[in-house]
Write an enzyme that holds these catalytic residues in place. Structure first.
Site, short mmCIF file in Angstrom:
data_model
loop_
_atom_site.label_atom_id
_atom_site.label_comp_id
_atom_site.label_asym_id
_atom_site.label_seq_id
_atom_site.Cartn_x
_atom_site.Cartn_y
_atom_site.Cartn_z
N HIS A 8 -4.16 6.27 7.10
CA HIS A 8 -3.99 5.99 5.66
C HIS A 8 -4.55 4.64 5.26
O HIS A 8 -4.67 4.35 4.07
CB HIS A 8 -2.50 6.08 5.29
CG HIS A 8 -1.98 7.48 5.37
ND1 HIS A 8 -1.71 8.24 4.27
CD2 HIS A 8 -1.73 8.27 6.44
CE1 HIS A 8 -1.30 9.44 4.64
NE2 HIS A 8 -1.30 9.48 5.97
N ASP A 49 -7.60 -1.88 0.71
CA ASP A 49 -6.56 -0.86 0.66
C ASP A 49 -7.15 0.43 1.17
O ASP A 49 -8.32 0.72 0.88
CB ASP A 49 -6.08 -0.67 -0.78
CG ASP A 49 -4.59 -0.50 -0.88
OD1 ASP A 49 -3.98 -0.10 0.13
OD2 ASP A 49 -4.04 -0.76 -1.96
C1 G6P Z 1 1.45 2.03 3.98
C2 G6P Z 1 1.24 2.66 5.35
C3 G6P Z 1 2.38 3.60 5.68
C4 G6P Z 1 3.72 2.92 5.49
C5 G6P Z 1 3.83 2.35 4.07
C6 G6P Z 1 5.13 1.59 3.85
O1 G6P Z 1 1.30 2.99 2.98
O2 G6P Z 1 0.01 3.32 5.41
O3 G6P Z 1 2.26 4.05 7.02
O4 G6P Z 1 4.78 3.82 5.72
O5 G6P Z 1 2.74 1.45 3.88
O6 G6P Z 1 5.32 0.62 4.82
P1 G6P Z 1 6.57 0.63 5.81
O7 G6P Z 1 6.26 -0.43 6.84
O8 G6P Z 1 7.74 0.30 4.94
O9 G6P Z 1 6.69 2.00 6.41
#
Ligand code: G6P
Length: 447
Positions: A157, A351
């Site tokens: 992602h 991003d």
């Molecule tokens: C981004 C990453 C995700 C992640 C999200 C939130 O979108 O690609 O993998 O889950 O951020 O971050 P966190 O560390 O809270 O999961």
């Protein structure tokens, strides 16, 4: 057709589905809705003892959520240090702040092995497995070592840098070798696919990457926006503006989002266009994220200071140019905020995609749409070229774009929005998943 098995570190809580955390959970949730699926990942909780790590199951809307707890040590070394203190900055081209420790890498691999051990008993022969994001690069290889024969796809992602950056990582070669276990790797942009395949080639591994830009569910978000315009919070925000233009920023508190640079851009706008003084409010909604990682704590202090500085320097007894919040706002209320905003400022330094840009477009009223200011370094930029494009490091450029956004004619706002809306509606989360899974199912494994 068999089940879809989704694996990601972050899993949305099945019964609090209005507020999943971050882009991955939103996009994937929208994509798998209605498909018979199993979603495996971290529960978001800490296990008191490592032996208590069997998955807890919860079925909701055709999807079985299987989640495991992580110990405090796993959370620290796997999630905070290796995934978010090292891989995240590396993939966002920030090698100056990476911090590599062998112990973190060892535990990162152990947690991937734990995911594999706990997932294998839940698998069926005809499943298709789809693993997500940088926390789980080695998981495909771990599953293969445990005899899993199913098709295994991976989607990243976040951005993927070229070999000249990736090779900084001491374990880069081993990670790439393990990633070659996937039948197909999806990334967000053409540039990411080129970079990743370049890394495979540099290590004499077969190419695996293809680009699949992720989308949202624009119909659902658009409906939430319409329904929530009359919500109490949205009405209160509207009333508090007293006719001023609303400029909206919505981001997790993360240095990749370019929030200090954006605030500098807003301050430059206030200095460069004094005729608009008192006429705009920047509402920056920035829920705290990864607070255990030092670079995130430093950013929080910096933003607190900047917001105070701008209000003290430019504000008046009856006007604060910036409203800066670190609490999270429910997703449906955010949809209403997007709808009443005049301008969205989406200016990440890098991003993977940036779904906020797409949500802003989905939430607009066709009769009076707001203007989107978008970073040319967001993964969404190639698809959304009718936005007002800025380089997020260029504060004068941001200032000029804010000016252009708040003074843009209705005709031009409508023309730009119609083009953006067409793209957001064509490339939805559901189409994204269909395209990836179709290619995965057709891919013949290359060794
Ligand atoms: C981004 C990453 C995700 C992640 C999200 C939130 O979108 O690609 O993998 O889950 O951020 O971050 P966190 O560390 O809270 O999961």
């Amino acid at each position: 057709m068999g089940r879809l098995v989704v694996v990601s570190n972050r899993v949305p809580a099945p019964r609090e589905r209005s507020q999943p955390a971050g882009g991955l959970a939103v996009g994937v949730r929208d994509a798998v809705r209605g498909t018979e699926s199993l979603w495996f990942g971290w529960s978001g909780r800490h296990a008191s003892q490592s032996k208590d790590q069997t998955p807890k199951l919860d079925t909701h809307d055709g999807c079985t959520y299987a989640t495991i707890d992580l110990t405090r040590s796993q959370y620290e070394h796997f999630y905070e240090n290796f995934s978010n203190g090292l891989l995240w900055p590396l993939c966002h081209y920030r090698i100056g702040i990476i911090d590599y420790k062998r112990l973190d890498y060892k535990i990162y691999r152990e947690v991937n092995a734990l995911f594999a051990d706990q997932l294998v008993p839940l698998l069926r022969d005809d499943d298709t497995i789809w693993i997500h994001d940088y926390h789980l690069f080695p998981l495909g290889a771990k599953l293969r070592r445990r005899g899993v024969k199913a098709k295994i796809g991976f989607f990243l992602h976040i951005p993927f840098p070229p070999w000249s950056v990736t090779r900084v990582l001491p374990c880069a070669e081993e990670m790439l070798q393990e990633m070659a276990a996937y039948d197909l790797i999806g990334v967000q942009t053409v540039e990411d696919a080129r970079n990743m395949d370049g890394c495979f080639e540099a290590n004499n591994l077969p190419r695996r990457a293809a680009h699949f830009p992720i989308g949202i569910d624009p119909v659902e978000f658009g409906e939430q926006a319409i329904q929530n315009v009359m919500a109490e919070e949205v009405q209160r925000l509207q009333a508090s503006l007293r006719g001023r233009k609303l400029i909206l920023g919505v981001d997790r508190l993360d240095y990749s989002k370019g929030i200090p640079e954006r605030i500098h851009g807003y301050e430059t706008f206030l200095n460069r266009y004094p005729e608009h003084k008192g006429e705009t409010v920047l509402l920056q909604i920035t829920p705290v994220s990864r607070a255990g990682v030092a670079s995130y704590r430093a950013l929080r202090r910096e933003l607190d200071e900047m917001a105070g500085h701008i209000n003290a320097m430019h504000g008046n007894f009856d006007w604060s140019p910036i409203r800066y919040l670190t609490q999270s706002v429910p997703r449906e209320v955010l949809a209403g905020f997007h709808r009443i905003a005049d301008v969205a400022l989406v200016t990440p330094l890098r991003d993977g995609m940036n779904l906020v840009a797409k949500e802003f477009v989905a939430a607009q009223s066709p009769d009076n749409p707001g203007a989107l200011i978008l970073s040319s370094l967001a993964g969404a930029a190639p698809e959304m070229d009718e936005a007002l494009m800025v380089n997020p490091y260029d504060r004068e450029g941001i200032a000029d774009a804010i000016h252009a956004g708040i003074t843009m004619s209705l005709e031009e706002r409508q023309r730009r929005w119609q083009a953006l809306h067409r793209d957001v509606t064509q490339n939805t989360a559901a189409n994204w998943a269909d395209r990836f899974l179709e290619m995965l199912r057709e891919t013949e494994r290359q060794e």
